[in-house]
Design a protein around this motif. Structure first.
Motif, mmCIF file in Angstrom:
data_model
loop_
_atom_site.group_PDB
_atom_site.id
_atom_site.type_symbol
_atom_site.label_atom_id
_atom_site.label_comp_id
_atom_site.label_asym_id
_atom_site.label_seq_id
_atom_site.Cartn_x
_atom_site.Cartn_y
_atom_site.Cartn_z
ATOM 1 N N VAL A 47 12.694 36.610 14.129
ATOM 2 C CA VAL A 47 12.440 35.487 13.214
ATOM 3 C C VAL A 47 11.596 35.955 12.030
ATOM 4 O O VAL A 47 11.885 35.615 10.875
ATOM 5 C CB VAL A 47 11.777 34.312 13.963
ATOM 6 N N LEU A 48 10.568 36.751 12.293
ATOM 7 C CA LEU A 48 9.715 37.239 11.206
ATOM 8 C C LEU A 48 10.466 38.216 10.300
ATOM 9 O O LEU A 48 10.273 38.205 9.076
ATOM 10 C CB LEU A 48 8.443 37.873 11.770
ATOM 11 N N ALA A 49 11.343 39.037 10.890
ATOM 12 C CA ALA A 49 12.152 39.958 10.076
ATOM 13 C C ALA A 49 13.079 39.173 9.152
ATOM 14 O O ALA A 49 13.248 39.530 7.977
ATOM 15 C CB ALA A 49 12.950 40.901 10.973
ATOM 16 N N ARG A 50 13.668 38.108 9.653
ATOM 17 C CA ARG A 50 14.527 37.271 8.811
ATOM 18 C C ARG A 50 13.713 36.633 7.696
ATOM 19 O O ARG A 50 14.156 36.543 6.543
ATOM 20 C CB ARG A 50 15.225 36.203 9.673
ATOM 21 N N GLU A 52 11.169 37.830 6.227
ATOM 22 C CA GLU A 52 10.862 38.836 5.210
ATOM 23 C C GLU A 52 11.979 38.972 4.186
ATOM 24 O O GLU A 52 11.740 39.385 3.050
ATOM 25 C CB GLU A 52 10.585 40.191 5.863
ATOM 26 N N LEU A 53 13.200 38.616 4.562
ATOM 27 C CA LEU A 53 14.328 38.682 3.629
ATOM 28 C C LEU A 53 14.248 37.590 2.570
ATOM 29 O O LEU A 53 14.840 37.697 1.507
ATOM 30 C CB LEU A 53 15.653 38.546 4.387
ATOM 31 N N GLY A 54 13.533 36.528 2.874
ATOM 32 C CA GLY A 54 13.382 35.389 1.983
ATOM 33 C C GLY A 54 12.943 34.193 2.803
ATOM 34 O O GLY A 54 13.360 34.041 3.955
ATOM 35 N N SER A 55 12.108 33.389 2.229
ATOM 36 C CA SER A 55 11.578 32.244 2.961
ATOM 37 C C SER A 55 12.673 31.277 3.375
ATOM 38 O O SER A 55 13.621 31.018 2.630
ATOM 39 C CB SER A 55 10.555 31.490 2.111
ATOM 40 N N THR A 56 12.518 30.745 4.572
ATOM 41 C CA THR A 56 13.430 29.718 5.064
ATOM 42 C C THR A 56 12.859 28.328 4.808
ATOM 43 O O THR A 56 13.359 27.347 5.348
ATOM 44 C CB THR A 56 13.728 29.921 6.561
ATOM 45 N N GLY A 57 11.827 28.259 3.979
ATOM 46 C CA GLY A 57 11.300 26.971 3.530
ATOM 47 C C GLY A 57 12.250 26.415 2.487
ATOM 48 O O GLY A 57 12.349 26.926 1.370
ATOM 49 N N LEU A 58 13.001 25.371 2.871
ATOM 50 C CA LEU A 58 14.083 24.871 2.025
ATOM 51 C C LEU A 58 13.667 23.783 1.046
ATOM 52 O O LEU A 58 14.491 23.278 0.305
ATOM 53 C CB LEU A 58 15.226 24.367 2.910
ATOM 54 N N GLY A 59 12.405 23.420 1.047
ATOM 55 C CA GLY A 59 11.921 22.417 0.107
ATOM 56 C C GLY A 59 11.674 21.073 0.753
ATOM 57 O O GLY A 59 12.115 20.800 1.874
ATOM 58 N N GLU A 60 10.914 20.251 0.046
ATOM 59 C CA GLU A 60 10.587 18.889 0.504
ATOM 60 C C GLU A 60 9.907 18.873 1.876
ATOM 61 O O GLU A 60 10.104 17.964 2.669
ATOM 62 C CB GLU A 60 11.835 18.001 0.517
ATOM 63 N N ALA A 63 11.428 23.432 6.781
ATOM 64 C CA ALA A 63 11.773 24.845 6.935
ATOM 65 C C ALA A 63 12.773 25.000 8.076
ATOM 66 O O ALA A 63 12.727 24.261 9.063
ATOM 67 C CB ALA A 63 10.533 25.678 7.217
ATOM 68 N N LEU A 64 13.644 25.981 7.926
ATOM 69 C CA LEU A 64 14.684 26.262 8.913
ATOM 70 C C LEU A 64 14.668 27.753 9.271
ATOM 71 O O LEU A 64 15.576 28.508 8.943
ATOM 72 C CB LEU A 64 16.049 25.837 8.359
ATOM 73 N N PRO A 65 13.593 28.203 9.940
ATOM 74 C CA PRO A 65 13.582 29.600 10.370
ATOM 75 C C PRO A 65 14.699 29.833 11.379
ATOM 76 O O PRO A 65 14.959 28.985 12.234
ATOM 77 C CB PRO A 65 12.199 29.771 10.998
ATOM 78 N N HIS A 66 15.350 30.979 11.273
ATOM 79 C CA HIS A 66 16.472 31.279 12.153
ATOM 80 C C HIS A 66 16.645 32.783 12.260
ATOM 81 O O HIS A 66 16.197 33.536 11.391
ATOM 82 C CB HIS A 66 17.761 30.629 11.635
#
Length: 152
Positions: A47-50, A52-60, A63-66
């Motif tokens: 999850v942390l490696a993903r 690092e590729l770009g935040s999964t904070g989608l706004g408002e 967040a959708l970490p995956h």
């Protein structure tokens, strides 16, 4: 795929506490690992490696970490509503208080896109997000997240 297909009542965290994104993701990974009988470090590292590729904070505030997880044989979702929003490097710069962790089998094909879309469609809906933020109990929150009639 519906939101309710990805989650069950044991995977809804009401009033989660974290000081930062890494702490939250490690906590959710540990919770998921205990339910999946998998190694927490494997999940948190993925999850942390993903992240690092770009935040999964989608706004408002959502967040959708995956991440793809070796040894996982089915999609696994976990929802957390935080007591206090945290900085998440979101695309709009706003702090996050609604988080849906999505773990994907390493062998999954394109169906992971349908799962990501189902979660995103629901939690980016302002009315649905407002209901999640107003839920007064874990049961009320679970009713919204886990009931296929509430998700679309």
């Amino acid at each position: 795929m519906d939101l309710a297909d990805l989650i069950d009542p044991n995977r809804v965290v009401f009033g989660a506490r974290a000081n930062n994104k890494e702490q939250l993701l490690r906590d959710l990974a540990a919770r998921a690992a205990s339910q999946l009988n998998l190694d927490a470090q494997t999940i948190s590292s993925a999850v942390l490696a993903r992240e690092e590729l770009g935040s999964t904070g989608l706004g408002e505030g959502f967040a959708l970490p995956h991440a793809r997880i070796p040894g996982l044989d089915h999609f696994f979702g976990m929802f957390a509503r935080l007591n206090k929003p945290i900085h998440f490097d979101s695309i709009d710069g706003k702090p996050v208080d609604l988080v849906f962790l999505l773990l994907i089998p390493a062998t999954a094909g394109g169906e992971h896109l349908a799962a990501l879309a189902a979660v995103s469609r629901n939690l980016r809906d302002r009315d649905f997000a407002a209901k999640l933020r107003k839920a007064a109990s874990a049961a009320a929150l679970c009713s919204l997240i886990c009931d296929p009639q509430h998700s679309r």
